[in-house]
Design a protein around this motif. Structure first.
Motif, PDB file in Angstrom:
ATOM      1  N   LEU A  51       0.847  -1.471   0.219  1.00  0.00           N
ATOM      2  CA  LEU A  51      -0.045  -0.109  -0.074  1.00  0.00           C
ATOM      3  C   LEU A  51       0.896   1.599  -0.031  1.00  0.00           C
ATOM      4  O   LEU A  51       0.187   1.992  -1.030  1.00  0.00           O
ATOM      5  CB  LEU A  51      -1.236  -0.117   1.114  1.00  0.00           C
ATOM      6  N   ALA A  52       1.856   1.484   0.433  1.00  0.00           N
ATOM      7  CA  ALA A  52       2.756   2.080   0.904  1.00  0.00           C
ATOM      8  C   ALA A  52       3.141   3.290  -0.468  1.00  0.00           C
ATOM      9  O   ALA A  52       3.398   4.027  -1.176  1.00  0.00           O
ATOM     10  CB  ALA A  52       3.851   2.249   1.402  1.00  0.00           C
ATOM     11  N   GLU A  53       3.513   1.744  -1.577  1.00  0.00           N
ATOM     12  CA  GLU A  53       4.339   2.098  -2.917  1.00  0.00           C
ATOM     13  C   GLU A  53       3.136   2.373  -3.820  1.00  0.00           C
ATOM     14  O   GLU A  53       3.466   3.496  -4.176  1.00  0.00           O
ATOM     15  CB  GLU A  53       4.736   0.497  -3.288  1.00  0.00           C
ATOM     16  N   GLU A  54       1.921   1.568  -3.772  1.00  0.00           N
ATOM     17  CA  GLU A  54       0.531   1.725  -4.642  1.00  0.00           C
ATOM     18  C   GLU A  54       0.294   3.785  -4.175  1.00  0.00           C
ATOM     19  O   GLU A  54       0.012   4.479  -5.073  1.00  0.00           O
ATOM     20  CB  GLU A  54      -0.224   1.494  -4.380  1.00  0.00           C
ATOM     21  N   LEU A  55       0.543   4.026  -2.630  1.00  0.00           N
ATOM     22  CA  LEU A  55      -0.016   5.134  -2.683  1.00  0.00           C
ATOM     23  C   LEU A  55       1.370   6.250  -3.203  1.00  0.00           C
ATOM     24  O   LEU A  55       1.091   7.359  -3.302  1.00  0.00           O
ATOM     25  CB  LEU A  55      -0.114   6.034  -0.789  1.00  0.00           C
ATOM     26  N   GLY A  56       2.377   5.860  -3.255  1.00  0.00           N
ATOM     27  CA  GLY A  56       3.479   6.567  -3.720  1.00  0.00           C
ATOM     28  C   GLY A  56       2.892   6.729  -5.559  1.00  0.00           C
ATOM     29  O   GLY A  56       2.843   7.530  -5.765  1.00  0.00           O
ATOM     30  N   HIS A  57       2.739   5.850  -5.962  1.00  0.00           N
ATOM     31  CA  HIS A  57       2.337   5.982  -7.677  1.00  0.00           C
ATOM     32  C   HIS A  57       1.148   7.337  -7.259  1.00  0.00           C
ATOM     33  O   HIS A  57       1.123   8.066  -8.627  1.00  0.00           O
ATOM     34  CB  HIS A  57       1.486   4.550  -7.919  1.00  0.00           C
ATOM     35  N   TYR A  58       0.185   6.890  -6.709  1.00  0.00           N
ATOM     36  CA  TYR A  58      -0.991   7.661  -6.866  1.00  0.00           C
ATOM     37  C   TYR A  58      -0.150   8.901  -6.506  1.00  0.00           C
ATOM     38  O   TYR A  58      -1.116  10.635  -6.495  1.00  0.00           O
ATOM     39  CB  TYR A  58      -2.083   7.526  -5.852  1.00  0.00           C
ATOM     40  N   PHE A  59       0.262   9.257  -5.697  1.00  0.00           N
ATOM     41  CA  PHE A  59       0.625  10.509  -5.178  1.00  0.00           C
ATOM     42  C   PHE A  59       1.739  11.513  -6.337  1.00  0.00           C
ATOM     43  O   PHE A  59       2.186  12.291  -6.281  1.00  0.00           O
ATOM     44  CB  PHE A  59       1.175  10.742  -4.313  1.00  0.00           C
ATOM     45  N   THR A  60       2.664  11.019  -7.088  1.00  0.00           N
ATOM     46  CA  THR A  60       3.865  10.717  -7.298  1.00  0.00           C
ATOM     47  C   THR A  60       3.532  10.639  -9.203  1.00  0.00           C
ATOM     48  O   THR A  60       4.658  11.116  -9.823  1.00  0.00           O
ATOM     49  CB  THR A  60       4.907   9.787  -7.292  1.00  0.00           C
ATOM     50  N   THR A  61       3.220   9.384  -9.486  1.00  0.00           N
ATOM     51  CA  THR A  61       3.338   8.884 -10.832  1.00  0.00           C
ATOM     52  C   THR A  61       2.271   9.219 -11.990  1.00  0.00           C
ATOM     53  O   THR A  61       0.624   9.974 -11.151  1.00  0.00           O
ATOM     54  CB  THR A  61       3.642   7.903 -10.761  1.00  0.00           C
ATOM     55  N   GLN A  76      10.045   7.304 -12.744  1.00  0.00           N
ATOM     56  CA  GLN A  76       8.346   7.068 -11.751  1.00  0.00           C
ATOM     57  C   GLN A  76       8.931   6.111 -10.921  1.00  0.00           C
ATOM     58  O   GLN A  76       8.065   6.591  -9.786  1.00  0.00           O
ATOM     59  CB  GLN A  76       7.468   7.491 -12.766  1.00  0.00           C
ATOM     60  N   GLU A  77       9.116   4.796 -11.132  1.00  0.00           N
ATOM     61  CA  GLU A  77       8.905   3.806 -10.167  1.00  0.00           C
ATOM     62  C   GLU A  77       9.965   3.536  -9.109  1.00  0.00           C
ATOM     63  O   GLU A  77       9.376   3.719  -7.632  1.00  0.00           O
ATOM     64  CB  GLU A  77       9.677   2.570 -10.677  1.00  0.00           C
ATOM     65  N   LYS A  78      10.807   4.211  -8.710  1.00  0.00           N
ATOM     66  CA  LYS A  78      11.690   4.632  -7.342  1.00  0.00           C
ATOM     67  C   LYS A  78      11.284   5.847  -7.177  1.00  0.00           C
ATOM     68  O   LYS A  78      10.819   6.243  -5.843  1.00  0.00           O
ATOM     69  CB  LYS A  78      13.402   4.755  -8.018  1.00  0.00           C
ATOM     70  N   VAL A  79      10.852   6.957  -7.839  1.00  0.00           N
ATOM     71  CA  VAL A  79      10.129   7.843  -6.806  1.00  0.00           C
ATOM     72  C   VAL A  79       9.021   7.792  -5.645  1.00  0.00           C
ATOM     73  O   VAL A  79       8.765   8.027  -4.746  1.00  0.00           O
ATOM     74  CB  VAL A  79       9.999   9.268  -7.459  1.00  0.00           C
ATOM     75  N   ALA A  80       7.843   6.580  -6.859  1.00  0.00           N
ATOM     76  CA  ALA A  80       6.992   6.066  -5.619  1.00  0.00           C
ATOM     77  C   ALA A  80       7.499   4.841  -5.219  1.00  0.00           C
ATOM     78  O   ALA A  80       6.455   5.472  -3.368  1.00  0.00           O
ATOM     79  CB  ALA A  80       5.655   5.524  -7.152  1.00  0.00           C
ATOM     80  N   ARG A  81       8.445   4.487  -5.011  1.00  0.00           N
ATOM     81  CA  ARG A  81       8.819   3.452  -4.255  1.00  0.00           C
ATOM     82  C   ARG A  81       9.038   4.781  -2.717  1.00  0.00           C
ATOM     83  O   ARG A  81       9.413   4.174  -1.655  1.00  0.00           O
ATOM     84  CB  ARG A  81      10.199   2.525  -4.807  1.00  0.00           C
ATOM     85  N   VAL A  82      10.504   5.306  -2.580  1.00  0.00           N
ATOM     86  CA  VAL A  82      11.258   5.672  -2.331  1.00  0.00           C
ATOM     87  C   VAL A  82       9.605   7.213  -1.403  1.00  0.00           C
ATOM     88  O   VAL A  82       9.677   6.746   0.236  1.00  0.00           O
ATOM     89  CB  VAL A  82      11.920   7.525  -2.018  1.00  0.00           C
ATOM     90  N   TRP A  83       8.633   7.302  -1.906  1.00  0.00           N
ATOM     91  CA  TRP A  83       7.921   8.289  -1.558  1.00  0.00           C
ATOM     92  C   TRP A  83       7.043   6.987  -0.424  1.00  0.00           C
ATOM     93  O   TRP A  83       6.929   7.457   0.880  1.00  0.00           O
ATOM     94  CB  TRP A  83       6.319   8.766  -2.337  1.00  0.00           C
ATOM     95  N   GLY A  84       6.990   5.769  -0.525  1.00  0.00           N
ATOM     96  CA  GLY A  84       6.589   4.923   0.128  1.00  0.00           C
ATOM     97  C   GLY A  84       6.925   4.305   1.153  1.00  0.00           C
ATOM     98  O   GLY A  84       7.167   4.342   2.784  1.00  0.00           O
ATOM     99  N   TYR A  85       8.451   4.213   1.060  1.00  0.00           N
ATOM    100  CA  TYR A  85       9.023   4.516   1.933  1.00  0.00           C
ATOM    101  C   TYR A  85       9.440   5.574   3.251  1.00  0.00           C
ATOM    102  O   TYR A  85       9.427   4.813   4.408  1.00  0.00           O
ATOM    103  CB  TYR A  85      10.813   3.872   1.490  1.00  0.00           C
ATOM    104  N   ASN A  86       9.094   6.690   2.630  1.00  0.00           N
ATOM    105  CA  ASN A  86       9.369   7.696   3.960  1.00  0.00           C
ATOM    106  C   ASN A  86       8.274   7.771   4.661  1.00  0.00           C
ATOM    107  O   ASN A  86       7.910   8.457   5.838  1.00  0.00           O
ATOM    108  CB  ASN A  86       9.694   8.786   2.648  1.00  0.00           C
ATOM    109  N   HIS A  87       7.089   6.661   3.838  1.00  0.00           N
ATOM    110  CA  HIS A  87       5.948   6.401   4.886  1.00  0.00           C
ATOM    111  C   HIS A  87       6.018   5.790   5.596  1.00  0.00           C
ATOM    112  O   HIS A  87       4.665   5.003   6.560  1.00  0.00           O
ATOM    113  CB  HIS A  87       4.333   7.083   4.081  1.00  0.00           C
TER     114      HIS A  87
END
Length: 152
Positions: A51-61, A76-87
């Motif tokens: 869910l963290a990664e998918e939310l990362g996709h929602y907010f960033t990709t 874009q995949e990396k940005v989404a994953r990092v968003w998820g990691y940070n949350h």
């Protein structure tokens, strides 16, 4: 509140509908518009990571980035994953499990309510961002090929 519930709360507050479902494929999660599907067959720790990664996709990709042979999609995949990691985990969160006696990556992952695989990816992102050593107050977090250690 556990990590998965925390992320569900973020989704709800931002108008994202999360649905646990049975996928026909081996997918664990999928984001389309403001809807996220999560495989209902996963344990909560894995649901949180997905869910963290998918939310990362929602907010960033933007758009369909499934074709990872395209450089922009990989970025874009990396940005989404990092968003998820940070949350999921802050770098300072790595200290308490060690102080509480966790002695391996699996125990730390359980303590932090994520999977060991996800934790290792997060540690790799921290190492990439901060280098091999991070100073957190009186503690020194040292990243290595197998995870990390904390020194006082």
């Amino acid at each position: 509140m556990n990590k998965y519930d925390y992320l569900l709360d973020i989704a709800e507050r931002n108008g994202v509908m999360v649905c646990e479902k049975q996928f026909k494929s081996d997918a664990k999660g999928l984001c389309k518009g403001s809807k996220i599907g999560i495989s209902k067959d996963l344990a909560n720790a894995e649901k949180a990571c997905v869910l963290a990664e998918e939310l990362g996709h929602y907010f960033t990709t933007v758009g369909n980035i499934l074709d990872q042979s395209i450089e922009n999609n990989r970025k874009q995949e990396k940005v989404a994953r990092v968003w998820g990691y940070n949350h999921l985990i802050r770098i300072d969160d790595l200290i308490q499990p060690i102080l509480d006696g966790c002695s391996n990556i699996f125990e730390v992952a359980e303590f932090l309510e994520v999977t060991a695989e996800c934790l290792l990816e997060i540690i790799g992102a921290f190492k990439e961002k901060y280098g091999a050593v991070y100073i957190a107050g009186e503690y020194k977090i040292i990243f290595n090929d197998y995870g990390y250690c904390v020194l006082n």
